[in-house]
Design an enzyme around this catalytic site. Structure first.
Site, short mmCIF file in Angstrom:
data_model
loop_
_atom_site.label_atom_id
_atom_site.label_comp_id
_atom_site.label_asym_id
_atom_site.label_seq_id
_atom_site.Cartn_x
_atom_site.Cartn_y
_atom_site.Cartn_z
N LYS A 122 0.93 -1.25 -0.05
CA LYS A 122 0.01 0.17 0.16
C LYS A 122 0.85 1.18 -0.06
O LYS A 122 1.69 1.38 0.96
CB LYS A 122 -1.02 -0.21 1.31
CG LYS A 122 -1.72 1.45 1.32
CD LYS A 122 -2.66 1.07 2.60
CE LYS A 122 -3.67 2.45 2.74
NZ LYS A 122 -4.52 2.28 3.78
N LYS A 159 -2.28 -1.48 -3.70
CA LYS A 159 -3.06 -0.53 -3.52
C LYS A 159 -2.29 1.04 -3.88
O LYS A 159 -1.22 0.98 -3.06
CB LYS A 159 -3.69 -0.36 -2.28
CG LYS A 159 -4.62 0.81 -1.96
CD LYS A 159 -5.40 0.82 -0.74
CE LYS A 159 -5.92 1.96 -0.32
NZ LYS A 159 -6.50 1.95 1.13
C1 PBG Z 1 -7.23 3.13 5.82
C2 PBG Z 1 -7.51 3.17 4.50
C3 PBG Z 1 -7.48 4.07 3.46
C4 PBG Z 1 -8.09 3.83 2.20
C5 PBG Z 1 -8.50 2.58 2.53
N1 PBG Z 1 -8.13 2.26 3.84
C6 PBG Z 1 -6.94 5.65 3.54
C7 PBG Z 1 -5.51 5.75 3.61
O1 PBG Z 1 -4.89 4.96 3.90
O2 PBG Z 1 -5.25 6.74 3.58
C8 PBG Z 1 -8.17 4.47 0.87
C9 PBG Z 1 -8.93 4.01 0.12
C10 PBG Z 1 -9.41 4.87 -1.03
O3 PBG Z 1 -8.95 5.91 -1.36
O4 PBG Z 1 -10.54 4.52 -1.73
N2 PBG Z 1 -6.01 3.02 6.08
#
Ligand code: PBG
Length: 346
Positions: free
Chosen positions: A217, A270
């Site tokens: 991520k 992601k």
């Molecule tokens: C929580 C999380 C996030 C997203 C999914 N889980 C936000 C982040 O990490 O800042 C983002 C999903 C999206 O932008 O559609 N950690």
């Protein structure tokens, strides 16, 4: 006289004609390498306290914050379209330093899981496991703060404490599993999160619960609209101390290797479209199912261009989803899930 005969006679090589296989719609269908199915989609949903709420999210047209009584119908509709799974994000009533509503058995997500599993038991319910929606500082775990029970004077103030966060992640995962979650999806990029959650679930008798790890991520600008949707922007700093640097590829494979070793059942990359190379590398190196998250900013970008009349939404959304699958995703978390399930061409 055909070309081969011609070549035999003249020694001229034949013109290679890939276009032959593109001439008709049926022919194109015969040679298509990638196709989308509703089975590929995971539908993200934002859930808040209250009744009869379906509150539009400004930066994500067609997406809403739902109250539990209203989300159940949305989940049923998605299941009827053939979508096998939803992933839930909670907006708590109270935020505090350690995000306690995340492990409160009557908190927003455990309550939503029970209601959804009651109404649509076949739907696979995935719980996004992170603390950023629940903490008052908006970071994904416990922050080093003087006066706090977890305060560690030798570490800088504001540093996100990894191992105390792991304990809370395991605790919250058990609470969500007790409520009926089928899959836990840790998304905070803490070191050791998969192992800690696996051990916690197994000890508590939930060895059947699947872990889908947000293994790679990135610290991405494309999460912008999500922070509106989940009301979870960090109150100071950003998330680059724990999420990955967009410039790094080898490091993603290291992160994935660790999560596999710790017992992840499914992997995730992601965001999706800007990281297709990472997705492809993960697909080639591992045999676990791989998911890709088409995040809020990817969705918003397509909608914004379409709203201006600059692109065709349906065509471009399906093109991005096809590209994500072609790059190696078995599953795609996408806000287009319901629409795409209806758009998919025969
Ligand atoms: C929580 C999380 C996030 C997203 C999914 N889980 C936000 C982040 O990490 O800042 C983002 C999903 C999206 O932008 O559609 N950690």
């Amino acid at each position: 006289m055909n070309q081969t005969q011609l070549e035999t006679i003249t020694g001229t090589p034949p013109v290679i004609r890939p276009r032959r296989l593109r001439r008709t719609q049926a022919l194109r269908r015969m040679v298509r390498e990638t196709s989308l199915s509703p089975n590929d989609f995971i539908y993200p949903l934002f859930i808040r306290h209250g009744h009869d709420i379906q509150q539009p999210i400004r930066s994500m047209p067609g997406q809403f914050q739902w109250s539990i009584d209203r989300v159940v119908g949305e989940v049923r509709a998605a299941y009827q379209l053939g979508i096998p799974a939803v992933i839930l994000f909670g907006i708590p009533d109270v935020k505090d330093a350690c995000g306690s509503e995340n492990y409160e058995p009557n908190g927003i997500i455990p309550s939503a899981i029970r209601a959804i599993k009651d109404a649509v038991p076949e739907m696979m319910v995935i719980s996004d496991m992170c603390f950023c929606e629940y903490t008052d500082h908006g970071h994904c775990g416990i922050i080093n703060q003087p006066g706090d029970a977890y305060y560690q004077p030798h570490l800088p103030e504001g540093y996100l404490l990894n191992d105390p966060t792991l304990e809370l992640l395991a605790r919250a995962s058990i609470v969500h599993a007790e409520a009926g979650a089928d899959i836990i999806a840790p998304s905070g990029m803490m070191d050791g999160m998969v192992g800690a959650i696996r051990a916690g679930l197994d000890d508590a008798g939930f060895d059947h619960v699947v872990i889908m790890s947000y293994a790679a991520k990135y610290a991405s600008g494309f999460y912008g609209p999500f922070r509106d949707a989940a009301e979870s922007p960090p109150q100071f700093g950003d998330r680059s101390e724990y999420q990955m640097d967009p410039a790094n590829r080898r490091e993603a494979l290291k992160e994935v290797a660790l999560d596999v070793a710790e017992g992840a059942d499914m992997l995730m990359v992601k965001p999706a479209l800007p990281y297709l190379d990472i997705l492809s590398a993960v697909r080639q190196s591992y045999n676990l199912p791989v998911a890709a998250y088409q995040v809020s900013g990817e969705y918003a970008m397509l909608h914004a261009a379409a709203a201006n009349g600059w692109i065709d939404l349906r065509r471009c959304a399906l093109e991005t989803l096809t590209s994500i699958k072609r790059a190696g995703a078995d599953l795609i978390l996408t806000y287009f899930a319901k629409e795409a399930a209806q758009w998919i061409p025969e």
